[in-house]
Design a protein around this motif. Structure first.
Motif, PDB file in Angstrom:
ATOM      1  N   GLN A   1       0.822  -1.206   0.000  1.00 50.47           N
ATOM      2  CA  GLN A   1       0.000   0.000   0.000  1.00 50.47           C
ATOM      3  C   GLN A   1       0.861   1.264   0.000  1.00 50.47           C
ATOM      4  O   GLN A   1       2.079   1.209   0.197  1.00 50.47           O
ATOM      5  N   TYR A   2       0.205   2.403  -0.193  1.00 51.69           N
ATOM      6  CA  TYR A   2       0.903   3.681  -0.293  1.00 51.69           C
ATOM      7  C   TYR A   2       0.353   4.685   0.712  1.00 51.69           C
ATOM      8  O   TYR A   2      -0.730   4.493   1.290  1.00 51.69           O
TER       9      TYR A   2
ATOM     10  N   SER B   1       4.623   4.642  -2.301  1.00 59.43           N
ATOM     11  CA  SER B   1       4.497   3.336  -1.663  1.00 59.43           C
ATOM     12  C   SER B   1       5.304   3.285  -0.376  1.00 59.43           C
ATOM     13  O   SER B   1       6.395   3.854  -0.285  1.00 59.43           O
TER      14      SER B   1
ATOM     15  N   PRO C   1       7.192  -1.178  -3.103  1.00 58.01           N
ATOM     16  CA  PRO C   1       6.216  -2.067  -2.478  1.00 58.01           C
ATOM     17  C   PRO C   1       6.744  -3.486  -2.316  1.00 58.01           C
ATOM     18  O   PRO C   1       6.353  -4.196  -1.392  1.00 58.01           O
TER      19      PRO C   1
END
Length: 331
Positions: A192-193, A211, A276
């Motif tokens: 996720q970011y 990210s 990520p």
């Protein structure tokens, strides 16, 4: 998604597909031009996606065409709807913003299509827009609620202080972020970011997604950012030192490694796309994943190979074993 649109609305929307294929980009450009007349609405969006690349207008044009083409089978759009909802939550889009988009979209359709945009066509698109908008609003409400209820979670913009800056390569720096209020931070899903609201002197507010490049630890986040040659936000961020305070929205995004995998994991990335993947790799190690994990990363050369000596991934040695400009295996 449950289909509740009327037969006439479906027929009229589908009938506009050829016009959208021919003039979709013009409609979307006109829509954004109308919305961005209001600085408060303009500042909701990541303006870097509205430059020469036309990334966001192209993406929205494709989404509108996909919606019109699948108006009878909206279940096919579920992954796209989730992606949009996650983006909206990162950007802090709220229900009160949707009428601005509706007004701009319908006005743009009428402006570009002229007489072809009859009152019936506009009414059908208005109904179709609000049908999808209400699905998004409901999903976003659940996402905002989950963020607020999570341990260390929050809604809106939270102040984080840069605690450490790490030079990862000739073009990438990592920034370790700790909340100014001293509280915990919610666990993100690896991949996720975070969304940032940058206030850069001499420029309108800038929103960017980066990210998270570390596994969850409940205390800090780490982002690893490539400095782009023409990047307003990345250039400014690379000039910041520990102590700078940033406005940050809670973790979001539908691309993540979920739970404990039961099958072998293969991670592939190139350039700054490793961020990520490193978070996923750290999480797999921290959780003691009992499946084979393979990570292949490509980069321009050794100088741009970020995190080559990364030691926070316990038990995994990151080494170069191929010539520059070739694939560099992380493990």
């Amino acid at each position: 998604m449950t289909q509740t649109l009327g037969a006439q609305t479906i027929a009229l929307v589908k009938a506009t597909v050829p016009a959208l294929e021919a003039h979709g980009m013009d409609i979307v450009h006109e829509m954004y031009a109308r919305m961005f007349r209001d600085p408060a609405i303009r500042d909701l969006f990541n303006q870097s996606h509205h430059g020469a690349s036309d990334a966001q207008p192209r993406a929205l044009t494709g989404a509108i065409l996909a919606y019109a083409g699948n108006i009878e089978n909206l279940a096919a759009l579920a992954p796209a709807v989730e992606r949009i909802a996650q983006k909206h939550v990162g950007l802090q889009i709220l229900p009160e913003h949707y009428p601005h988009v509706a007004e701009a979209l319908l006005g743009a359709i009428r402006h570009v299509l002229g007489e072809a945009a009859s009152d019936e066509v506009l009414a059908a698109w208005g109904e179709a827009y609000w049908f999808l908008a209400n699905i998004l609003i409901a999903r976003e409400k659940r996402l905002y609620g989950a963020q607020a209820e999570a341990a260390g979670g929050w809604n809106g913009w939270r102040d984080f202080r840069i605690e450490d800056v790490i030079r990862e390569s000739s073009v990438i720096k990592s920034f370790v972020l700790r909340p100014v209020d001293g509280g915990p931070v919610m666990d993100h899903k690896p991949g996720q970011y975070l969304t940032f609201w940058f206030e850069i002197p001499g420029h309108p507010a800038a929103k960017r997604n980066y990210s998270i490049s570390a596994a969850p630890n409940g205390e800090t986040y780490r982002i690893s950012v490539k400095r782009e040659s023409m990047g307003l936000a990345s250039g400014w961020l690379h000039g910041q030192a520990p102590g700078t305070v940033l406005k940050v929205a809670a973790p979001a995004g539908e691309f993540f490694l979920d739970g404990r995998p039961t099958r072998p994991v293969v991670l592939l990335s190139g350039g700054v796309g490793l961020t990520p993947m490193v978070a996923m790799l750290e999480a797999l190690v921290a959780e003691g994943a009992e499946v084979p994990v393979h990570y292949l990363h490509g980069t321009h050369d050794r100088d741009t190979h970020a995190m080559r000596a990364h030691e926070r991934i316990a038990g995994i040695k990151i080494q170069d074993s191929r010539p520059a400009r070739d694939v560099l295996p992380f493990c």
